[in-house]
Enzyme design. Structure first.
Site, short mmCIF file in Angstrom:
data_model
loop_
_atom_site.label_atom_id
_atom_site.label_comp_id
_atom_site.label_asym_id
_atom_site.label_seq_id
_atom_site.Cartn_x
_atom_site.Cartn_y
_atom_site.Cartn_z
N LYS A 156 0.83 -1.22 0.00
CA LYS A 156 0.00 0.00 0.00
C LYS A 156 0.86 1.27 0.00
O LYS A 156 0.73 2.16 0.86
CB LYS A 156 -0.98 -0.02 1.18
CG LYS A 156 -2.31 0.67 0.84
CD LYS A 156 -3.44 0.29 1.75
CE LYS A 156 -4.60 1.24 1.62
NZ LYS A 156 -5.10 1.50 0.28
N1 PMP Z 1 -6.83 -2.71 -3.70
C1 PMP Z 1 -6.30 -1.47 -3.62
C2 PMP Z 1 -5.29 -1.07 -4.61
C3 PMP Z 1 -6.73 -0.58 -2.62
O1 PMP Z 1 -6.21 0.64 -2.54
C4 PMP Z 1 -7.74 -0.99 -1.71
C5 PMP Z 1 -8.23 -0.03 -0.67
N2 PMP Z 1 -7.46 -0.05 0.48
C6 PMP Z 1 -8.23 -2.29 -1.82
C7 PMP Z 1 -7.77 -3.12 -2.83
C8 PMP Z 1 -9.23 -2.82 -0.83
O2 PMP Z 1 -8.58 -3.04 0.39
P1 PMP Z 1 -9.35 -2.94 1.78
O3 PMP Z 1 -10.53 -3.81 1.65
O4 PMP Z 1 -8.38 -3.46 2.77
O5 PMP Z 1 -9.71 -1.53 1.97
#
Ligand code: PMP
Length: 306
Positions: free
Chosen positions: A157
């Site tokens: 991330k």
């Molecule tokens: N993929 C990406 C690239 C993201 O930025 C996110 C958002 N955080 C997600 C998937 C979904 O992740 P999460 O369910 O942990 O928010």
């Protein structure tokens, strides 16, 4: 009235005073990693519940390890700071979006990851929908390939990687679509611009595997568990081909921001009969109850703020 407070360089300060230098390494090179966390107001309980707080900070600790942004605080301590920030900000009556960032806070020029000071900051803001999830999305396969694990690790991330997401999302919106679906360079489906992807084929739930250069989403894990435990539907994690997007019965994207957003067409080809499908609808309603602390079976995922 809430009075948003931020956490910066070890202190709580009014949000409007939370400023960093234009020479900050993270600003110059995108050397930071972040989380997006939601907290939901439950009117019956008069309580604000943060959804899967510790899991978000456990993922952030992994992100910092990959990106060598070493923080002194544990996931538990970062969770405590966040709860304190929410209490100080007094977000009673609102749904809230929380943005913690671990970043290279040293000042100056030089592209590298080591030998630079690290820091942690966090803010929160009253927040509603990121995507209108009440009707289905029309999505397009992006002309942009998704970043890959040995390029910029999506699992981490990393802030700088989101230029890739911004290209895809903007291209989709400029072309009259709601969202983008990324392919990897090997031609397989990866994820949405900031969401994980699911489809239904033969009544089975299918999602790209964790080796498809995706973020290992917390909503993804939540929905897989809810589908299994509440609907008796197992989810298969595997490589997903582009052509499957055009023949699946249902599709949806999910994420903390996007929640569960059903897809009704891909590249203008209707998904199923072009209406929101029954599995997506049911899972969405389960998800909304769980995150708001209305389904007492899943209270372990909801941390009360007050
Ligand atoms: N993929 C990406 C690239 C993201 O930025 C996110 C958002 N955080 C997600 C998937 C979904 O992740 P999460 O369910 O942990 O928010």
């Amino acid at each position: 009235m809430s009075k948003p407070v931020a956490y910066l360089e070890g202190k709580f300060v009014p949000l409007e005073d939370a400023k960093i230098s234009i020479m900050t390494h993270a600003f110059l090179y995108g050397t930071a990693c972040f989380e997006g966390i939601r907290a939901y107001w439950n009117e019956d309980d008069k309580q604000l519940y943060v959804f899967r707080l510790l899991e978000h900070f456990q993922r952030m600790k992994n992100s910092t390890k990959i990106t060598r942004i070493f923080l002194n605080q544990s996931a538990e301590e970062l969770s405590e700071i966040t709860l304190e920030l929410l209490r100080k900000s007094d977000f009673r009556g609102n749904d809230v979006y929380i943005r913690p960032v671990a970043y290279k806070s040293g000042l100056g020029i030089g592209v590298k990851l080591t030998g630079i000071e690290n820091n942690f900051c966090c803010f929160a803001t009253a927040y509603g929908k990121y995507i209108d999830t009440s009707k289905g999305l029309n999505v397009a396969v992006s002309s942009w390939a998704h970043v890959e694990d040995n390029c910029i690790p999506m699992r981490a991330k990393v802030n700088g990687a989101y230029i890739n997401a911004a290209y895809a999302k903007s291209e989709a919106v400029d072309n009259g679509y709601d969202e983008a679906i990324f392919m990897n360079r090997d031609g397989h489906v990866s994820e949405g611009s900031a969401e994980n992807f699911f489809m239904v084929r033969g009544g089975k739930l299918i999602t790209p595997s964790v080796s498809s250069h995706i973020l290992e989403g917390i909503t993804r894990a939540t929905l897989m568990q809810l589908a299994k435990d509440e609907m008796g539907i197992e989810c298969v994690e595997r490589v997903v081909d582009r052509s499957e997007l055009y023949i699946c019965e249902e599709a949806f994207i999910c994420g903390t921001g996007a929640e569960l957003a059903p897809i009704v067409s891909v590249d203008r080809v209707p998904v199923g009969d072009g209406k929101v499908g029954p599995i997506a609808k049911k899972l969405q309603s389960l998800y909304y109850d769980v995150v708001r602390g209305k389904d007492k079976k899943y209270m372990k995922w909801c941390t009360p703020v007050f």
